[in-house]
Design an enzyme around this catalytic site. Structure first.
Site, short mmCIF file in Angstrom:
data_model
loop_
_atom_site.label_atom_id
_atom_site.label_comp_id
_atom_site.label_asym_id
_atom_site.label_seq_id
_atom_site.Cartn_x
_atom_site.Cartn_y
_atom_site.Cartn_z
N HIS A 156 0.83 -1.21 0.00
CA HIS A 156 0.00 0.00 0.00
C HIS A 156 0.86 1.26 0.00
CE1 HIS A 156 -2.92 -2.99 1.49
NE2 HIS A 156 -3.84 -2.19 0.98
N ASP A 194 -4.77 -5.89 -7.98
CA ASP A 194 -5.01 -5.27 -6.69
C ASP A 194 -5.27 -3.78 -6.98
OD1 ASP A 194 -5.26 -4.89 -3.96
OD2 ASP A 194 -3.35 -5.86 -3.46
#
Length: 613
Positions: A260, A333
């Site tokens: 992230h 993702d």
């Protein structure tokens, strides 16, 4: 009291766990039947019909179908003013209906922080509104509505929906039947709310205790055990009519960087990948998985360019498509994560992902830029329309398998019939009762006795629970222990307790018989260690419960009674409290090794370790 397994060396522990297989199964009935059969493969007639549908689409419509996008708001047509403002700022639309009309997106992903998942009836209405908007397009196409409902620490839909133990807790339980049952019930409830794809299970093998992003989201460190649990959950979700998604290919289990916020590197050789990372994905494919999610990780052994896997043709086409033979939907993702953005700009990322072998582009930071970039790449010849139409056919066939072309809607009656029923909640509690792991019980501190230790203090980390999943942890533990006949009081001290809070906890323990301390990822310099040491110095019984990763005990040498719940969600905390009170046996076994803090190559507790009373 006895050890469930003899102590093994670290290397032998994994091999022994692989050879031993899963723990005895504990089958549970679910009362589910109307979608239990696997969906048949689309016939030639269906493929022909879907190709005709594609032929009617404009270029903009075809490209839009490749995107799965976020949207703010509880309603498809009338979100709150703050959500309208967020939608305008990030997407240039007011609501979901405008998003679908403008960009023709093929899917929408629900998040708690986007205010999509307040409660089941609202979720169902949002889903129906989205599907009505899909049906109103020039070329009507249903949307694939998805979410991340892994359970445990990642759950976008909270109570009153049924919440189950997460992956590592299920790994500790060791029952494939439990994993399949949990996924089937979870799938039935998602289906009733109009959600037809779950980005679960996590197929990563967590072999790195420092992994900041996977950890307890993984079933464990034994590749074969993880593979069995992944296959069981795939069959559970898809047997309930919901598309399952194994993630994060080619395997995110051995990294100490969170994708992230950065770009992780996995330094496994091809042989190590085949042994450690590949088995769960092979098992998912063999089980008929509908979709596989990519990882924003670099694997130099497979791609010398050091592009992240999401953008790597050698990984997605060479390995996933060609070597593993997978022909289902590949989804990225989130494209808003830093791991996929550090090397290329937001206009290049979606184009490179499609060239690598991706079918669905998930949640780009700027949909207008991404959509326009794909159209431009097609106009310039960098992307071929034939390839885009092949991807689109895969996506439409997935929607066909999941019944979206014939029955995309749900009802309040279906929600009331399925979601959070008494039987489902009872099954979740029974499954959780098989997951709590007792690591240490020197001197028989546990179970606590209502005669000796009637007055119990509960202190420690009150981690923020996933959206709507309950909490706070100290309160749940105290309430459950009180319901079991103890007089329990909660005193949350947090993950970085001040000296004043530590002193307050010690003073409060002076008036009580025992203390339960909830710990959360304790490190060598953690203030949680100071708290535990101060409580131990009182001489009162101290019970330590790790409410996330099971490695805390390695930093807490003086603790005599140590348990792991693998999450701080209510269902797992209630199960841990029942074990502490002696109402249930601690049946869980470690699915990962706990290494010594002073000798990281040596196992303090190996895979398979677990004590009983």
């Amino acid at each position: 009291m006895h050890s469930r397994r003899t102590v093994l060396t670290t290397a032998a522990a994994v091999a022994a766990a692989c050879a031993a297989g899963a723990a005895p199964a504990h089958a549970e009935g679910t009362g589910i039947g109307h979608r239990s059969a696997p969906a048949p493969a689309p016939s030639a007639a269906v493929r022909s019909r879907l190709r005709r549908l594609i032929s009617r689409m404009t270029p903009e419509e075809k490209v839009g179908q490749l995107f799965v996008m976020r949207i703010y708001g509880e309603s498809a047509t009338d979100p709150a003013a703050a959500d309208v403002a967020a939608n305008q700022k990030e997407i240039g639309v007011d609501n979901a209906v405008e998003l679908i009309a403008k960009y023709h997106v093929g899917g929408i992903i629900y998040f708690g922080w986007a205010h999509n998942t307040r409660e089941p009836h609202q979720i169902a209405e949002l889903s129906n509104g989205i599907q009505r908007a899909g049906a109103a397009q020039r070329v009507p196409v249903p949307l694939l509505i998805s979410t991340d409902q892994e359970h445990g620490i990642v759950a976008r839909v909270g109570a009153p929906a049924t919440l189950f133990p997460g992956a590592m807790a299920l790994g500790a339980g060791g029952s494939r039947d439990d994993a399949r049952t949990a996924a089937r019930i979870a799938g039935e409830e998602l289906y009733a709310m109009g959600i037809r794809q779950d980005y679960a299970p996590d197929a990563d093998v967590n072999v790195n205790a420092a992994n900041p992003v996977i950890g307890v989201r993984s079933f464990g460190a034994d590749p074969q055990a993880v593979a069995r649990m992944v296959a069981a959950e795939v069959k559970g979700y898809q047997g309930a009519g919901v598309a399952s998604c194994a993630k994060h290919f080619p395997g995110h289990g051995d990294t100490d960087t969170d994708s992230h916020v950065g770009l992780p590197y996995i330094h496994h050789t091809a042989q190590e990948w085949e042994r450690l990372d590949a088995p769960p994905f092979r098992a998912a494919i063999a089980a008929g998985i509908d979709s596989i999610m990519t990882a924003h990780i670099v694997v130099p052994a497979f791609d010398a360019s050091e592009d992240p896997a999401t953008l790597s043709r050698p990984i997605l086409t060479g390995i996933l498509r060609e070597r593993l033979g997978y022909d289902g939907v590949v989804v990225t993702d989130s494209l808003g994560m830093e791991g996929v953005r550090v090397k290329y700009g937001d206009a290049r990322v979606p184009v490179l992902a499609l060239k690598a072998g991706v079918d669905q582009l998930l949640n780009p930071p700027d949909l207008g830029v991404a959509h326009g970039a794909v159209l431009k790449a097609l106009a310039d010849g960098e992307l071929a329309w034939s390839d885009i139409e092949t991807k689109l056919l895969r996506i439409l066939m997935l929607k066909e398998r999941r019944g979206l072309f014939t029955d995309p809607y749900t009802t309040h009656q279906e929600v009331d019939r399925v979601v959070g029923t008494r039987g489902h909640l009872a099954t979740a509690d029974r499954i959780a009762d098989r997951t709590t792991t007792l690591l240490r019980n020197d001197g028989g501190v546990l179970p606590l006795s209502r005669r000796r230790e009637r007055r119990v203090l509960v202190v420690g980390a009150d981690a923020a629970s996933p959206s709507g999943t309950g909490g706070p942890p100290t309160g749940v533990l105290a309430d459950t222990l009180t319901g079991l006949g103890f007089t329990a009081t909660a005193l949350p001290t947090g993950m970085t307790p001040t000296q004043a809070l530590i002193d307050q906890a010690v003073a409060a323990l002076g008036e009580r018989d025992a203390v339960v301390v909830a710990t959360y990822n304790v490190t060598a310099t953690s203030r949680q260690r100071t708290l535990v040491e101060a409580l131990l110095a009182t001489g009162k019984p101290v019970v330590q419960l790790a409410v996330r990763n099971p490695y805390d005990i390695a930093q807490l040498g003086g603790v005599k009674a140590a348990l792991v719940s693998y999450s701080w969600t209510d269902v797992e905390l209630r199960a841990a409290a029942r074990v502490i009170a002696g109402r249930r046996e601690p049946d869980g076994r470690l699915p990962v090794p706990v290494m010594r803090a002073d000798a990281p190559a040596t196992a303090l507790y190996p895979i398979g370790h677990g004590l009983t009373y």
